[in-house]
Design an enzyme around this catalytic site. Structure first.
Site, PDB file in Angstrom:
ATOM      1  N   LYS A  33       0.844  -1.200   0.000  1.00  0.00           N
ATOM      2  CA  LYS A  33       0.000   0.000   0.000  1.00  0.00           C
ATOM      3  C   LYS A  33       0.885   1.258   0.000  1.00  0.00           C
ATOM      4  CE  LYS A  33      -4.118   1.582   2.445  1.00  0.00           C
ATOM      5  NZ  LYS A  33      -4.863   1.461   3.704  1.00  0.00           N
ATOM      6  N   GLU A  83     -17.514  10.025   3.757  1.00  0.00           N
ATOM      7  CA  GLU A  83     -16.879   9.499   2.566  1.00  0.00           C
ATOM      8  C   GLU A  83     -17.482  10.207   1.358  1.00  0.00           C
ATOM      9  OE1 GLU A  83     -16.794   5.278   2.224  1.00  0.00           O
ATOM     10  OE2 GLU A  83     -16.221   5.038   4.320  1.00  0.00           O
ATOM     11  N   LYS A 100     -18.383  11.437  19.370  1.00  0.00           N
ATOM     12  CA  LYS A 100     -18.362  10.764  18.066  1.00  0.00           C
ATOM     13  C   LYS A 100     -19.503   9.743  17.953  1.00  0.00           C
ATOM     14  CE  LYS A 100     -17.182   8.977  14.237  1.00  0.00           C
ATOM     15  NZ  LYS A 100     -16.167   9.059  13.239  1.00  0.00           N
ATOM     16  N   ALA A 139     -35.721   9.822   3.234  1.00  0.00           N
ATOM     17  CA  ALA A 139     -36.184   8.443   3.430  1.00  0.00           C
ATOM     18  C   ALA A 139     -35.699   7.558   2.291  1.00  0.00           C
ATOM     19  CB  ALA A 139     -37.709   8.416   3.493  1.00  0.00           C
ATOM     20  N   CYS A 174     -19.393   3.513   9.029  1.00  0.00           N
ATOM     21  CA  CYS A 174     -19.522   4.176  10.340  1.00  0.00           C
ATOM     22  C   CYS A 174     -20.838   3.896  11.053  1.00  0.00           C
ATOM     23  CB  CYS A 174     -19.340   5.675  10.187  1.00  0.00           C
ATOM     24  SG  CYS A 174     -17.637   6.125   9.912  1.00  0.00           S
ATOM     25  N   LYS A 234     -23.402   4.581  -0.779  1.00  0.00           N
ATOM     26  CA  LYS A 234     -23.937   5.900  -1.129  1.00  0.00           C
ATOM     27  C   LYS A 234     -23.134   6.405  -2.329  1.00  0.00           C
ATOM     28  CE  LYS A 234     -20.978   8.889   1.546  1.00  0.00           C
ATOM     29  NZ  LYS A 234     -20.900  10.020   2.436  1.00  0.00           N
TER      30      LYS A 234
HETATM   31  C1  UDX Z   1     -20.969   9.237   8.381  1.00  0.00           C
HETATM   32  C2  UDX Z   1     -21.061  10.577   9.129  1.00  0.00           C
HETATM   33  O1  UDX Z   1     -21.841  11.493   8.358  1.00  0.00           O
HETATM   34  C3  UDX Z   1     -19.684  11.131   9.423  1.00  0.00           C
HETATM   35  O2  UDX Z   1     -19.805  12.311  10.171  1.00  0.00           O
HETATM   36  C4  UDX Z   1     -18.907  10.074  10.209  1.00  0.00           C
HETATM   37  O3  UDX Z   1     -17.603  10.519  10.471  1.00  0.00           O
HETATM   38  C5  UDX Z   1     -18.866   8.770   9.436  1.00  0.00           C
HETATM   39  O4  UDX Z   1     -20.185   8.342   9.144  1.00  0.00           O
HETATM   40  P1  UDX Z   1     -20.574   8.426   5.886  1.00  0.00           P
HETATM   41  O5  UDX Z   1     -20.785   7.044   6.395  1.00  0.00           O
HETATM   42  O6  UDX Z   1     -19.434   8.673   4.968  1.00  0.00           O
HETATM   43  O7  UDX Z   1     -20.401   9.455   7.105  1.00  0.00           O
HETATM   44  O8  UDX Z   1     -21.889   8.830   5.074  1.00  0.00           O
HETATM   45  P2  UDX Z   1     -23.178   9.762   5.220  1.00  0.00           P
HETATM   46  O9  UDX Z   1     -23.195  10.690   4.089  1.00  0.00           O
HETATM   47  O10 UDX Z   1     -23.308  10.327   6.560  1.00  0.00           O
HETATM   48  O11 UDX Z   1     -24.333   8.677   4.973  1.00  0.00           O
HETATM   49  C6  UDX Z   1     -24.465   7.510   5.752  1.00  0.00           C
HETATM   50  C7  UDX Z   1     -25.575   6.632   5.263  1.00  0.00           C
HETATM   51  O12 UDX Z   1     -26.839   7.187   5.567  1.00  0.00           O
HETATM   52  C8  UDX Z   1     -25.598   6.388   3.761  1.00  0.00           C
HETATM   53  O13 UDX Z   1     -25.880   5.029   3.523  1.00  0.00           O
HETATM   54  C9  UDX Z   1     -26.715   7.265   3.247  1.00  0.00           C
HETATM   55  O14 UDX Z   1     -27.295   6.750   2.092  1.00  0.00           O
HETATM   56  C10 UDX Z   1     -27.672   7.214   4.424  1.00  0.00           C
HETATM   57  N1  UDX Z   1     -28.550   8.392   4.530  1.00  0.00           N
HETATM   58  C11 UDX Z   1     -28.028   9.623   4.814  1.00  0.00           C
HETATM   59  C12 UDX Z   1     -29.925   8.248   4.395  1.00  0.00           C
HETATM   60  O15 UDX Z   1     -30.428   7.150   4.143  1.00  0.00           O
HETATM   61  N2  UDX Z   1     -30.724   9.347   4.543  1.00  0.00           N
HETATM   62  C13 UDX Z   1     -30.243  10.574   4.824  1.00  0.00           C
HETATM   63  O16 UDX Z   1     -31.026  11.501   4.971  1.00  0.00           O
HETATM   64  C14 UDX Z   1     -28.842  10.722   4.964  1.00  0.00           C
END
Ligand code: UDX
EC number: 1.1.1.22
Length: 437
Positions: A38, A158, A207, A255, A263, A324
């Site tokens: 890596k 992410e 967190k 939704a 996370c 996502k």
């Molecule tokens: C998340 C947190 O936002 C971040 O602060 C933390 O450090 C790590 O976890 P991440 O997992 O990268 O970040 O994605 P995020 O954009 O928050 O979305 C998480 C999941 O929730 C995705 O699967 C997304 O599709 C879903 N989501 C998000 C919904 O279903 N509805 C929403 O309204 C928002």
């Protein structure tokens, strides 16, 4: 600004982004990983994850001499004054957090503590970990006074991690020593973000609490959407109306098929477990997790029901595999569970993703009912229905007139509510989404 010599241990998502951004704001950063291959790749600015903007930033900071990569942990520790730990803390089957990578990093770095080191835990860890890490260092013979351990959780998303770093809502610094806390705040000063100083246990909890709360918003709106379906209301409007109340806020009320990723699933389970360990039953969180799992099941059942009602189609195009958009991350991706449920019922899946296709085919292996397609129209051609599992721009901007022509039945099932029902109906689709009439 004081220019710091920083080592970032662990070049996963958080470590790589943090190290690169510290270099970008003028610090000297060495990123360390025990995975030699890596490190070789990173030295060529070959980034193992898909993150918009990261490659260019790694390249320019390497060229400027502010960012380097090594697999020699102790050498990096000797050359640095501040050590950021960003190793993985995966969850174990019972939801318990596996701290073995963190412990091993602490024990290894101990041998190289030749002068005072300010050690910062960036990995997501259960409350009490920073205090425990002091014990590991003492056991390895590091003298009192030669180190401070500070908790500094990250909140990056992410797909927008660089943007999030430069536009943080807050920087949380949990420390027992004020000087150490102030030095970490100074290090972040160019980011011009609000700083919250706390004790270490509170920082560690912030967190988990933040991620659990955001996950709760998602599960809440998903349950609301399920109610909307039964009473003939529209969840998009309900969410809009709720979000206009500043106390609620409009974010995280989309939704759909629920959350996935590296996370939320892990951190919600870990927080539930942390509460259990102190004899507290965190009821809301238990439901948040359960609702999220059920939402995927409901959606898969709905697809099968719609196929049956449409005359028993047997093939669906599943659009989007990553958990996502703007990431190739498949960890706990809803699409994977939905594909499994579909194939278990004998449905053929024609999978498409603009970025995560290769990873997905490697991850899922050969399955007689699943084919992978790099071209979205090819995925749709010959399918009976199109299912949207990730709201990629490449999916939303398809020519749906063409999609309608290619599908054997005009059935469009949108798990992310990312299309306009009226526009889809006009094209002759039976358009099904989550919680919208
Ligand atoms: C998340 C947190 O936002 C971040 O602060 C933390 O450090 C790590 O976890 P991440 O997992 O990268 O970040 O994605 P995020 O954009 O928050 O979305 C998480 C999941 O929730 C995705 O699967 C997304 O599709 C879903 N989501 C998000 C919904 O279903 N509805 C929403 O309204 C928002």
């Amino acid at each position: 600004m004081r220019r710091e010599n920083i080592a970032v241990i662990g070049t996963g998502y958080v470590g790589l982004v943090s190290g690169t951004c510290f270099a970008e704001i003028g610090h000297q950063a060495i990123a360390v990983d025990r995975d030699q291959s890596k490190i070789e790749r990173l030295r060529q600015a070959d980034i193992p994850i898909y993150e918009p903007g990261l490659e260019a930033l790694v390249r320019s900071n390497m060229e400027a001499g502010r960012l380097s990569f090594t697999s020699e942990l102790q050498e990096a520790v000797r050359r640095s004054d501040i050590l950021f730990l960003a190793v993985g803390t995966p969850s174990m089957p019972g939801g318990e957090v596996d701290l073995s990578y963190l412990e091993s990093a602490f024990r290894q770095l101990a041998a190289a503590v030749d002068r005072y080191k300010l050690i910062v835990i960036k990995s997501t860890v259960p409350v009490g970990t920073a205090a425990m890490a002091e014990g590991w260092l003492r056991e390895e013979g590091v003298e009192e006074g030669r180190f401070d351990i500070v908790s500094n959780p990250e909140f990056l998303r992410e797909g927008s991690a660089i943007h999030d770093t430069f536009h943080s809502d807050r920087i949380v610094i949990g420390a027992e020593d004020q000087q150490a806390a102030e030095r970490i705040a100074a290090l972040h000063a160019p980011l011009q973000a609000p700083v919250l100083f706390t004790d270490r246990a509170s920082a560690e909890l912030i967190k988990y609490a933040s991620n659990a709360f955001l996950a709760a918003k998602i599960s809440f709106i998903n349950e609301m959407a399920n109610v909307c379906e039964k009473v003939g209301a529209d969840i998009a409007l309900v969410a809009q109306g709720m979000g206009m109340d500043k106390r609620i806020g409009s974010h995280f009320l989309q939704a759909g098929i629920g959350y996935g990723g590296s996370c939320f699933p892990k951190d919600t389970k870990a927080q539930l477990r942390i509460a259990e360990d102190v004899d507290y039953d965190f009821k809301i969180l238990r439901s948040v997790i359960e609702v999220n799992a059920l939402q995927r099941e409901r959606f898969a059942d709905r697809i099968i029901q719609e196929l049956t009602e449409a005359g028993g189609g047997k093939a669906v195009a599943v659009m989007g595999l990553a958990f996502k958009p703007n990431t190739d991350d498949l960890r706990d991706a809803p699409a994977l569970d939905i594909i499994e449920a579909l194939t278990t019922s004998g449905v053929q899946v024609r999978a498409y993703d603009p970025v995560a296709l290769e990873k997905a085919s490697a991850h899922m292996g050969r399955h007689e009912l699943v084919t992978f397609h790099a071209d979205p129209y090819e995925a749709v051609a010959g399918a009976d229905a199109m299912v949207i599992t990730t709201e990629w721009e490449a999916v939303k901007s398809l020519d749906f007139g063409e999609v309608a022509r290619l599908l054997s039945q005009r059935l469009l099932i949108d798990g992310r509510n990312c299309l306009e029902p009226a526009a889809m109906a006009e094209l002759g689709f039976r358009y099904v989404s989550v919680g919208r009439a």
